[in-house]
Design an enzyme around this catalytic site. Structure first.
Site, PDB file in Angstrom:
ATOM      1  N   ASN A   7      51.749  25.741  93.035  1.00  0.00           N
ATOM      2  CA  ASN A   7      51.024  25.864  91.763  1.00  0.00           C
ATOM      3  C   ASN A   7      49.598  25.371  91.984  1.00  0.00           C
ATOM      4  O   ASN A   7      49.353  24.171  92.034  1.00  0.00           O
ATOM      5  CB  ASN A   7      51.738  25.027  90.690  1.00  0.00           C
ATOM      6  CG  ASN A   7      51.007  25.040  89.366  1.00  0.00           C
ATOM      7  OD1 ASN A   7      50.085  25.841  89.159  1.00  0.00           O
ATOM      8  ND2 ASN A   7      51.405  24.169  88.447  1.00  0.00           N
ATOM      9  N   LYS A   9      47.181  25.538  90.044  1.00  0.00           N
ATOM     10  CA  LYS A   9      46.574  25.069  88.788  1.00  0.00           C
ATOM     11  C   LYS A   9      45.124  25.567  88.680  1.00  0.00           C
ATOM     12  O   LYS A   9      44.840  26.725  88.944  1.00  0.00           O
ATOM     13  CB  LYS A   9      46.626  23.536  88.716  1.00  0.00           C
ATOM     14  CG  LYS A   9      48.007  22.957  88.983  1.00  0.00           C
ATOM     15  CD  LYS A   9      48.109  21.527  88.549  1.00  0.00           C
ATOM     16  CE  LYS A   9      49.392  20.906  89.053  1.00  0.00           C
ATOM     17  NZ  LYS A   9      49.696  19.651  88.425  1.00  0.00           N
ATOM     18  N   HIS A  93      55.235  24.698  81.636  1.00  0.00           N
ATOM     19  CA  HIS A  93      54.728  23.613  82.493  1.00  0.00           C
ATOM     20  C   HIS A  93      54.242  22.471  81.589  1.00  0.00           C
ATOM     21  O   HIS A  93      53.660  22.708  80.534  1.00  0.00           O
ATOM     22  CB  HIS A  93      53.582  24.132  83.368  1.00  0.00           C
ATOM     23  CG  HIS A  93      53.201  23.135  84.418  1.00  0.00           C
ATOM     24  ND1 HIS A  93      52.412  22.047  84.142  1.00  0.00           N
ATOM     25  CD2 HIS A  93      53.528  23.040  85.729  1.00  0.00           C
ATOM     26  CE1 HIS A  93      52.261  21.327  85.249  1.00  0.00           C
ATOM     27  NE2 HIS A  93      52.937  21.912  86.228  1.00  0.00           N
ATOM     28  N   GLU A  95      51.793  20.573  81.670  1.00  0.00           N
ATOM     29  CA  GLU A  95      50.365  20.591  81.310  1.00  0.00           C
ATOM     30  C   GLU A  95      50.110  21.570  80.169  1.00  0.00           C
ATOM     31  O   GLU A  95      49.228  21.348  79.345  1.00  0.00           O
ATOM     32  CB  GLU A  95      49.514  20.901  82.558  1.00  0.00           C
ATOM     33  CG  GLU A  95      49.467  19.682  83.481  1.00  0.00           C
ATOM     34  CD  GLU A  95      49.247  19.982  84.939  1.00  0.00           C
ATOM     35  OE1 GLU A  95      48.868  21.106  85.284  1.00  0.00           O
ATOM     36  OE2 GLU A  95      49.469  19.055  85.749  1.00  0.00           O
ATOM     37  N   GLU A 163      60.677  18.845  86.425  1.00  0.00           N
ATOM     38  CA  GLU A 163      59.422  18.169  86.725  1.00  0.00           C
ATOM     39  C   GLU A 163      59.216  17.010  85.740  1.00  0.00           C
ATOM     40  O   GLU A 163      58.681  17.217  84.633  1.00  0.00           O
ATOM     41  CB  GLU A 163      58.248  19.133  86.582  1.00  0.00           C
ATOM     42  CG  GLU A 163      58.321  20.322  87.512  1.00  0.00           C
ATOM     43  CD  GLU A 163      56.928  20.874  87.795  1.00  0.00           C
ATOM     44  OE1 GLU A 163      56.511  20.815  88.939  1.00  0.00           O
ATOM     45  OE2 GLU A 163      56.276  21.315  86.847  1.00  0.00           O
ATOM     46  N   GLY A 169      51.373  14.786  89.343  1.00  0.00           N
ATOM     47  CA  GLY A 169      49.988  14.415  89.624  1.00  0.00           C
ATOM     48  C   GLY A 169      49.724  12.918  89.645  1.00  0.00           C
ATOM     49  O   GLY A 169      48.575  12.491  89.603  1.00  0.00           O
ATOM     50  N   SER A 205      54.676  15.297  92.407  1.00  0.00           N
ATOM     51  CA  SER A 205      54.130  14.521  93.523  1.00  0.00           C
ATOM     52  C   SER A 205      54.866  14.728  94.840  1.00  0.00           C
ATOM     53  O   SER A 205      54.973  13.813  95.657  1.00  0.00           O
ATOM     54  CB  SER A 205      54.064  13.030  93.158  1.00  0.00           C
ATOM     55  OG  SER A 205      53.173  12.828  92.086  1.00  0.00           O
TER      56      SER A 205
HETATM   57  C1  PEP Z   1      53.074  20.618  89.133  1.00  0.00           C
HETATM   58  O1  PEP Z   1      52.060  20.631  88.467  1.00  0.00           O
HETATM   59  O2  PEP Z   1      53.927  21.493  88.971  1.00  0.00           O
HETATM   60  C2  PEP Z   1      53.220  19.554  90.104  1.00  0.00           C
HETATM   61  C3  PEP Z   1      54.408  19.337  90.583  1.00  0.00           C
HETATM   62  O3  PEP Z   1      52.085  18.864  90.443  1.00  0.00           O
HETATM   63  P1  PEP Z   1      51.942  17.744  91.588  1.00  0.00           P
HETATM   64  O4  PEP Z   1      52.686  18.242  92.799  1.00  0.00           O
HETATM   65  O5  PEP Z   1      50.492  17.629  91.814  1.00  0.00           O
HETATM   66  O6  PEP Z   1      52.565  16.493  91.042  1.00  0.00           O
END
Ligand code: PEP
Length: 245
Positions: A7, A9, A93, A95, A163, A169, A205
């Protein structure tokens, strides 16, 4: 088979997306063991898709609009992404939920729109820190599943990405034993809604150092990776770690 979904983003502008996509296009790996999926920005989507068309690398949308066409400034519909070659789309997601205010009902409309046009939706679910501290993790996850999956055909093809919001993040990944346990809970719950075997990905992460801890767990079918997926060397090491498992 493990899934590694990247992803990107809003990390990469158009030229950075194309540089990374071209670098990834030259990587060779065992495509029987791993499916790589890329989720570029909407701006880069069509060019990235063109680059990987006919290859084992799949390209997906980070977000979709549910109405096929019309007066929806700023939106790109699931139908348009399908016409442009999307295999997958992220829906729900965190976000989108917490920064852009998407509700479970919005997520349901996006999920259904993907199924209607033949895109495989990746339903992202996850508890907040407050949910976790209040002992409401399972409640939150089951509610997010129920709102979207009730009434969906038992034959529908989709993925779930677990998630935890507090892990995205932050560098604070969910402990692998806990993640595996929650994946079992999610898979049990999914039996209520589907007759299909639904891949459940872990996201939050994940990087090339911690990915090895999740890999031995059968219930973890792969990963949705954010920041570590936007840089060539990290993707390379992630692929190498998954292939070595
Ligand atoms: C995500 O946004 O789906 C995600 C897992 O981000 P990160 O790996 O940066 O935590």
């Amino acid at each position: 088979m493990k899934y590694l979904f990247a992803n990107w983003k809003m990390y990469l502008n158009f030229s950075e997306s194309m540089i990374l996509a071209n670098q990834l296009a030259t990587m060779s790996y065992d495509t029987e063991k791993i499916q790589l999926g890329l989720f570029p920005s909407t701006l880069a989507f069509t060019e990235v898709e063109k680059l990987f068309r006919g290859s084992p690398v799949c390209v997906g949308a980070q977000n979709v609009g549910w109405t096929p066409k019309g007066a929806y400034t700023g939106a790109v519909s699931a139908q348009m992404f399908k016409e442009a070659g999307a295999t997958y789309a992220l829906v729900g997601h965190s976000e989108r939920r917490y920064i852009f205010g998407e509700t479970n009902d919005d997520v349901k409309k996006k999920f259904d729109a993907c199924l209607d046009v033949g895109i495989i939706p990746i339903l992202c679910i996850g508890e907040t820190k407050e949910d976790l501290e209040a002992g409401k993790r399972e409640y939150r996850l089951k509610k997010q599943l129920m709102t979207v999956l009730e009434g969906v055909s038992k034959d529908a093809q989709f993925f779930v990405a677990y998630e935890p919001v507090w892990a995205i993040g932050t560098g604070e990944a969910c402990d692998h034993l806990q993640a595996a346990e929650i994946h079992d809970v999610i898979k049990d719950e999914l039996n209520t809604y589907t007759s299909q075997s639904i891949p459940v990905l872990y996201g939050g992460s994940v990087n090339d150092e911690n990915v090895v801890f999740y890999l031995p767990h059968q219930s973890i079918d792969g990963f949705l990776v954010g920041s570590a997926s936007a840089e060539r060397d990290h993707v390379h090491s992630l692929l190498a770690a998954v292939l070595a498992a």
